[in-house]
Write a protein that holds these residues in place. Structure first.
Motif, PDB file in Angstrom:
ATOM      1  N   ALA A  23       0.854  -1.181   0.000  1.00 19.18           N
ATOM      2  CA  ALA A  23       0.000   0.000   0.000  1.00 19.18           C
ATOM      3  C   ALA A  23       0.891   1.232   0.000  1.00 19.18           C
ATOM      4  CB  ALA A  23      -0.919   0.002   1.222  1.00 19.18           C
ATOM      5  N   TYR A  24       0.324   2.334  -0.431  1.00 19.63           N
ATOM      6  CA  TYR A  24       1.044   3.615  -0.455  1.00 19.63           C
ATOM      7  C   TYR A  24       0.359   4.533   0.539  1.00 19.63           C
ATOM      8  CZ  TYR A  24       3.289   7.825  -2.386  1.00 19.63           C
ATOM      9  OH  TYR A  24       4.024   8.973  -2.562  1.00 19.63           O
ATOM     10  N   ALA A  25       1.118   5.031   1.500  1.00 20.56           N
ATOM     11  CA  ALA A  25       0.551   5.843   2.566  1.00 20.56           C
ATOM     12  C   ALA A  25       1.201   7.225   2.586  1.00 20.56           C
ATOM     13  CB  ALA A  25       0.741   5.151   3.917  1.00 20.56           C
ATOM     14  N   ALA A  26       0.420   8.232   2.892  1.00 22.42           N
ATOM     15  CA  ALA A  26       0.931   9.599   3.001  1.00 22.42           C
ATOM     16  C   ALA A  26       0.187  10.320   4.113  1.00 22.42           C
ATOM     17  CB  ALA A  26       0.757  10.353   1.689  1.00 22.42           C
ATOM     18  N   ARG A  27       0.917  11.163   4.855  1.00 20.25           N
ATOM     19  CA  ARG A  27       0.296  11.931   5.927  1.00 20.25           C
ATOM     20  C   ARG A  27       1.123  13.183   6.186  1.00 20.25           C
ATOM     21  NH1 ARG A  27       3.427  11.020  10.604  1.00 20.25           N
ATOM     22  NH2 ARG A  27       4.678   9.106  10.519  1.00 20.25           N
ATOM     23  N   PRO A  28       0.501  14.182   6.787  1.00 19.09           N
ATOM     24  CA  PRO A  28       1.274  15.360   7.157  1.00 19.09           C
ATOM     25  C   PRO A  28       2.292  14.985   8.241  1.00 19.09           C
ATOM     26  CG  PRO A  28      -1.095  15.794   7.240  1.00 19.09           C
ATOM     27  CD  PRO A  28      -0.923  14.325   7.125  1.00 19.09           C
ATOM     28  N   LEU A  29       3.393  15.700   8.279  1.00 19.21           N
ATOM     29  CA  LEU A  29       4.328  15.517   9.385  1.00 19.21           C
ATOM     30  C   LEU A  29       3.699  16.088  10.656  1.00 19.21           C
ATOM     31  CD1 LEU A  29       7.776  16.399   7.778  1.00 19.21           C
ATOM     32  CD2 LEU A  29       6.914  14.141   8.420  1.00 19.21           C
ATOM     33  N   GLY A  30       4.079  15.523  11.773  1.00 17.27           N
ATOM     34  CA  GLY A  30       3.538  15.994  13.042  1.00 17.27           C
ATOM     35  C   GLY A  30       2.774  14.899  13.752  1.00 17.27           C
ATOM     36  N   PRO A  31       2.399  15.131  14.994  1.00 15.05           N
ATOM     37  CA  PRO A  31       1.783  14.095  15.813  1.00 15.05           C
ATOM     38  C   PRO A  31       0.317  13.831  15.497  1.00 15.05           C
ATOM     39  CG  PRO A  31       1.941  16.137  17.061  1.00 15.05           C
ATOM     40  CD  PRO A  31       2.652  16.378  15.766  1.00 15.05           C
ATOM     41  N   GLY A  32      -0.329  14.758  14.787  1.00 14.02           N
ATOM     42  CA  GLY A  32      -1.758  14.575  14.534  1.00 14.02           C
ATOM     43  C   GLY A  32      -2.578  14.979  15.755  1.00 14.02           C
ATOM     44  N   PRO A  33      -3.733  14.333  15.976  1.00 14.94           N
ATOM     45  CA  PRO A  33      -4.240  13.225  15.166  1.00 14.94           C
ATOM     46  C   PRO A  33      -4.911  13.720  13.886  1.00 14.94           C
ATOM     47  CG  PRO A  33      -5.760  13.680  16.959  1.00 14.94           C
ATOM     48  CD  PRO A  33      -4.587  14.590  17.165  1.00 14.94           C
ATOM     49  N   PHE A  34      -4.738  12.937  12.803  1.00 16.02           N
ATOM     50  CA  PHE A  34      -5.270  13.298  11.501  1.00 16.02           C
ATOM     51  C   PHE A  34      -6.467  12.414  11.147  1.00 16.02           C
ATOM     52  CE2 PHE A  34      -0.568  13.767  11.296  1.00 16.02           C
ATOM     53  CZ  PHE A  34      -0.515  15.151  11.283  1.00 16.02           C
ATOM     54  N   PRO A  35      -7.504  12.986  10.529  1.00  9.16           N
ATOM     55  CA  PRO A  35      -8.570  12.143   9.990  1.00  9.16           C
ATOM     56  C   PRO A  35      -8.025  11.293   8.850  1.00  9.16           C
ATOM     57  CG  PRO A  35      -8.821  14.405   9.238  1.00  9.16           C
ATOM     58  CD  PRO A  35      -7.695  14.405  10.229  1.00  9.16           C
ATOM     59  N   GLY A  36      -8.712  10.210   8.546  1.00  7.24           N
ATOM     60  CA  GLY A  36      -8.182   9.266   7.573  1.00  7.24           C
ATOM     61  C   GLY A  36      -9.032   9.107   6.330  1.00  7.24           C
ATOM     62  N   VAL A  37      -8.376   8.693   5.251  1.00 13.67           N
ATOM     63  CA  VAL A  37      -9.084   8.337   4.023  1.00 13.67           C
ATOM     64  C   VAL A  37      -8.345   7.175   3.364  1.00 13.67           C
ATOM     65  CG1 VAL A  37      -7.861  10.124   2.675  1.00 13.67           C
ATOM     66  CG2 VAL A  37      -9.999   9.178   1.815  1.00 13.67           C
ATOM     67  N   VAL A  38      -9.119   6.184   2.942  1.00 16.50           N
ATOM     68  CA  VAL A  38      -8.594   5.017   2.239  1.00 16.50           C
ATOM     69  C   VAL A  38      -9.016   5.123   0.783  1.00 16.50           C
ATOM     70  CG1 VAL A  38      -8.701   2.503   2.045  1.00 16.50           C
ATOM     71  CG2 VAL A  38      -8.649   3.574   4.310  1.00 16.50           C
ATOM     72  N   LEU A  39      -8.051   5.034  -0.130  1.00 13.27           N
ATOM     73  CA  LEU A  39      -8.325   5.174  -1.559  1.00 13.27           C
ATOM     74  C   LEU A  39      -8.324   3.805  -2.224  1.00 13.27           C
ATOM     75  CD1 LEU A  39      -6.634   7.834  -0.554  1.00 13.27           C
ATOM     76  CD2 LEU A  39      -6.549   8.335  -2.988  1.00 13.27           C
ATOM     77  N   ILE A  40      -9.441   3.471  -2.875  1.00 14.07           N
ATOM     78  CA  ILE A  40      -9.547   2.207  -3.621  1.00 14.07           C
ATOM     79  C   ILE A  40      -9.304   2.519  -5.095  1.00 14.07           C
ATOM     80  CG2 ILE A  40     -10.966   0.214  -4.153  1.00 14.07           C
ATOM     81  CD1 ILE A  40     -12.591   0.732  -1.669  1.00 14.07           C
ATOM     82  N   HIS A  41      -8.211   2.012  -5.635  1.00 14.70           N
ATOM     83  CA  HIS A  41      -7.813   2.409  -6.991  1.00 14.70           C
ATOM     84  C   HIS A  41      -8.753   1.875  -8.062  1.00 14.70           C
ATOM     85  CE1 HIS A  41      -6.094  -1.474  -8.276  1.00 14.70           C
ATOM     86  NE2 HIS A  41      -5.484  -1.575  -7.107  1.00 14.70           N
ATOM     87  N   HIS A  42      -8.625   2.463  -9.239  1.00 16.45           N
ATOM     88  CA  HIS A  42      -9.514   2.160 -10.352  1.00 16.45           C
ATOM     89  C   HIS A  42      -9.007   0.974 -11.176  1.00 16.45           C
ATOM     90  CE1 HIS A  42      -7.169   5.595 -12.640  1.00 16.45           C
ATOM     91  NE2 HIS A  42      -6.380   4.686 -12.121  1.00 16.45           N
ATOM     92  N   LEU A  43      -9.782   0.623 -12.210  1.00 18.57           N
ATOM     93  CA  LEU A  43      -9.456  -0.525 -13.057  1.00 18.57           C
ATOM     94  C   LEU A  43      -8.081  -0.413 -13.709  1.00 18.57           C
ATOM     95  CD1 LEU A  43     -10.774  -3.187 -14.063  1.00 18.57           C
ATOM     96  CD2 LEU A  43     -11.531  -1.922 -16.086  1.00 18.57           C
ATOM     97  N   PRO A  44      -7.629   0.793 -14.137  1.00 17.70           N
ATOM     98  CA  PRO A  44      -6.280   0.900 -14.706  1.00 17.70           C
ATOM     99  C   PRO A  44      -5.164   0.571 -13.730  1.00 17.70           C
ATOM    100  CG  PRO A  44      -7.616   2.745 -15.433  1.00 17.70           C
ATOM    101  CD  PRO A  44      -8.401   2.040 -14.368  1.00 17.70           C
ATOM    102  N   GLY A  45      -5.488   0.385 -12.459  1.00 17.80           N
ATOM    103  CA  GLY A  45      -4.486  -0.128 -11.537  1.00 17.80           C
ATOM    104  C   GLY A  45      -4.019   0.830 -10.468  1.00 17.80           C
ATOM    105  N   TRP A  46      -3.033   0.365  -9.743  1.00 21.56           N
ATOM    106  CA  TRP A  46      -2.414   1.093  -8.620  1.00 21.56           C
ATOM    107  C   TRP A  46      -1.365   1.997  -9.233  1.00 21.56           C
ATOM    108  CZ3 TRP A  46       2.145  -0.408  -5.307  1.00 21.56           C
ATOM    109  CH2 TRP A  46       2.065   0.136  -4.024  1.00 21.56           C
ATOM    110  N   ASP A  47      -1.830   3.111  -9.804  1.00 25.31           N
ATOM    111  CA  ASP A  47      -0.998   3.881 -10.717  1.00 25.31           C
ATOM    112  C   ASP A  47      -0.594   5.236 -10.144  1.00 25.31           C
ATOM    113  OD1 ASP A  47      -3.376   5.282 -10.850  1.00 25.31           O
ATOM    114  OD2 ASP A  47      -3.788   4.802 -12.948  1.00 25.31           O
ATOM    115  N   GLU A  48       0.047   6.027 -10.979  1.00 28.10           N
ATOM    116  CA  GLU A  48       0.560   7.328 -10.545  1.00 28.10           C
ATOM    117  C   GLU A  48      -0.547   8.259 -10.075  1.00 28.10           C
ATOM    118  OE1 GLU A  48       3.285  11.055 -12.253  1.00 28.10           O
ATOM    119  OE2 GLU A  48       3.007   9.252 -13.458  1.00 28.10           O
ATOM    120  N   TRP A  49      -1.697   8.245 -10.761  1.00 24.59           N
ATOM    121  CA  TRP A  49      -2.780   9.138 -10.358  1.00 24.59           C
ATOM    122  C   TRP A  49      -3.186   8.861  -8.916  1.00 24.59           C
ATOM    123  CZ3 TRP A  49      -7.645   9.550  -8.392  1.00 24.59           C
ATOM    124  CH2 TRP A  49      -8.274  10.798  -8.529  1.00 24.59           C
TER     125      TRP A  49
END
Length: 247
Positions: A23-49
């Motif tokens: 999986a590819y994960a990204a978050r702001p630096l710092g302790p948070g706490p940050f709300p979350g979002v999970v991205l389910i990729h499209h048919l073209p795949g786990w791509d750059e977009w």
């Protein structure tokens, strides 16, 4: 200017049937706490977009993760892997649900996460977003962007997709945002009508926004289908919806 930074990296999570997937994960630096979002990729795949979209959410203050639904089909160019997956008839719906639950649980277990998360997906990922949201109580909201094949005819069903997601509408346990282009053919405006009618029938909390002058994939700035005005408005609705339910 205030200092700004983020961390973005590939991680390993526990997916369906306790199998490890990337999986590819990204978050702001710092302790948070940050709300979350999970991205389910499209048919073209786990791509750059999808990597860029993951970082976009981090830029806006979210802890985000995009899991690789095609991990079991090999590594390499995302387009090549996606072609192999399509030739195999796609990934099983049950596996997508299990992998996505793994991504949600990984995210919510992190010390810098606030315990709330939404799920976001486009194209087949939009379909999977709705399907997953009807099979879990682990998320606070779902964001389905032009999810094709939420409505399916009996002859479209397969062993990997044995039921149409719309048939699970009664089980939807969180608010839903839907964004659709009126020139799309997958889903068609008529299929979106059926999707909305079923949500109304079961008294679900949802927002649907439909855009004239836009077809399938109107967020994809790297493709001819991109529609800047509709995409900018759509992103505003995405962030407003997430903030409402995950902040």
């Amino acid at each position: 200017m205030a200092y700004e930074g983020m961390i973005a990296e590939t991680v390993s999570i526990v997916g369906d049937k306790n199998q490890p997937i990337t999986a590819y994960a990204a978050r702001p630096l710092g302790p948070g706490p940050f709300p979350g979002v999970v991205l389910i990729h499209h048919l073209p795949g786990w791509d750059e977009w999808y990597r860029e979209a993951t970082r976009k959410f981090a830029h806006h203050g979210y802890a985000a993760i995009s899991h690789n639904l095609y991990h079991r089909s090999g590594t390499g160019d995302p387009g090549d892997v996606a072609a192999k997956v399509r030739a195999e008839g796609g990934v099983p719906d049950s596996q997508v649900i299990g992998d996505t639950e793994g991504a949600v649980q990984w995210l919510k277990s992190q010390p810098w996460q606030n315990g709330k998360a939404g799920v976001f997906g486009t194209c087949s990922g939009g379909r999977h977003t709705f399907l997953y949201a009807c099979h879990t109580k682990s998320i606070e909201c779902a964001l389905e962007l032009w999810g094709g094949r939420v409505v399916m005819s009996k002859d479209e069903l397969t062993s990997k997709q044995p039921a149409a997601p719309i048939d699970f509408t009664a089980n939807l346990a969180c608010p839903l945002l839907g964004l659709f282009g009126n020139e799309d053919r997958a889903p068609t405006p008529e299929q979106v009508d059926r999707h909305e009618a079923e949500l109304k029938k079961h008294g679900k909390t949802y927002e649907f926004h439909r855009y004239d002058g836009a077809g399938h994939g109107f967020f994809y700035y790297d493709r001819p289908m991109y529609r800047i005005e509709q995409a900018l408005d759509g992103w505003q609705k995405v962030f407003a919806f997430l903030k409402k339910y995950t902040a």
